[in-house]
Motif scaffolding. Structure first.
Motif, mmCIF file in Angstrom:
data_model
loop_
_atom_site.group_PDB
_atom_site.id
_atom_site.type_symbol
_atom_site.label_atom_id
_atom_site.label_comp_id
_atom_site.label_asym_id
_atom_site.label_seq_id
_atom_site.Cartn_x
_atom_site.Cartn_y
_atom_site.Cartn_z
ATOM 1 N N GLU A 169 -42.805 44.580 -27.999
ATOM 2 C CA GLU A 169 -43.881 44.657 -28.974
ATOM 3 C C GLU A 169 -44.391 46.086 -29.116
ATOM 4 O O GLU A 169 -44.697 46.517 -30.214
ATOM 5 N N HIS A 170 -44.479 46.800 -28.004
ATOM 6 C CA HIS A 170 -44.949 48.180 -28.080
ATOM 7 C C HIS A 170 -43.997 49.031 -28.907
ATOM 8 O O HIS A 170 -44.442 49.859 -29.707
ATOM 9 N N CYS A 171 -42.697 48.815 -28.732
ATOM 10 C CA CYS A 171 -41.706 49.567 -29.514
ATOM 11 C C CYS A 171 -41.822 49.233 -30.999
ATOM 12 O O CYS A 171 -41.736 50.124 -31.847
ATOM 13 N N GLU A 172 -42.000 47.975 -31.300
ATOM 14 C CA GLU A 172 -42.149 47.544 -32.691
ATOM 15 C C GLU A 172 -43.396 48.162 -33.319
ATOM 16 O O GLU A 172 -43.357 48.641 -34.455
ATOM 17 N N HIS A 195 -44.831 50.935 -32.345
ATOM 18 C CA HIS A 195 -44.538 52.364 -32.447
ATOM 19 C C HIS A 195 -43.735 52.655 -33.714
ATOM 20 O O HIS A 195 -44.021 53.616 -34.448
ATOM 21 N N GLN A 196 -42.736 51.834 -33.992
ATOM 22 C CA GLN A 196 -41.922 52.012 -35.198
ATOM 23 C C GLN A 196 -42.768 51.867 -36.460
ATOM 24 O O GLN A 196 -42.594 52.623 -37.415
#
Length: 72
Positions: free
Chosen positions: A1-4, A6-7
């Motif tokens: 979720e953090h990567c999503e 961030h994107q």
């Protein structure tokens, strides 16, 4: 979720669509952490582990920044 998340924050796509997606994903993520993750950590972590977590995340004092352009 953090990567999503961030994107989405770094997306060059349609701003309106990106903000809508960001709002939805951030709301879901915050609710999950508030309702599930933090409660589970408090259930199973030892007092020492909780103290370590608190120490690791309380290093910076909060500073109000009302002079930021966002608030104008």
């Amino acid at each position: 979720e953090h990567c999503e998340l961030h994107q989405l924050f770094n997306s060059d796509e349609n701003l309106s669509d990106t903000l809508t997606k960001l709002e939805e994903k951030l709301e879901q993520h915050i609710r999950f952490e508030e309702r599930s993750l933090f409660n589970k950590i408090q259930e199973i972590a030892t007092p020492g582990q909780l103290a370590t977590i608190e120490e690791a995340h309380n290093h910076a004092a909060f500073e109000e920044n009302r002079s930021d352009e966002f608030w104008k």
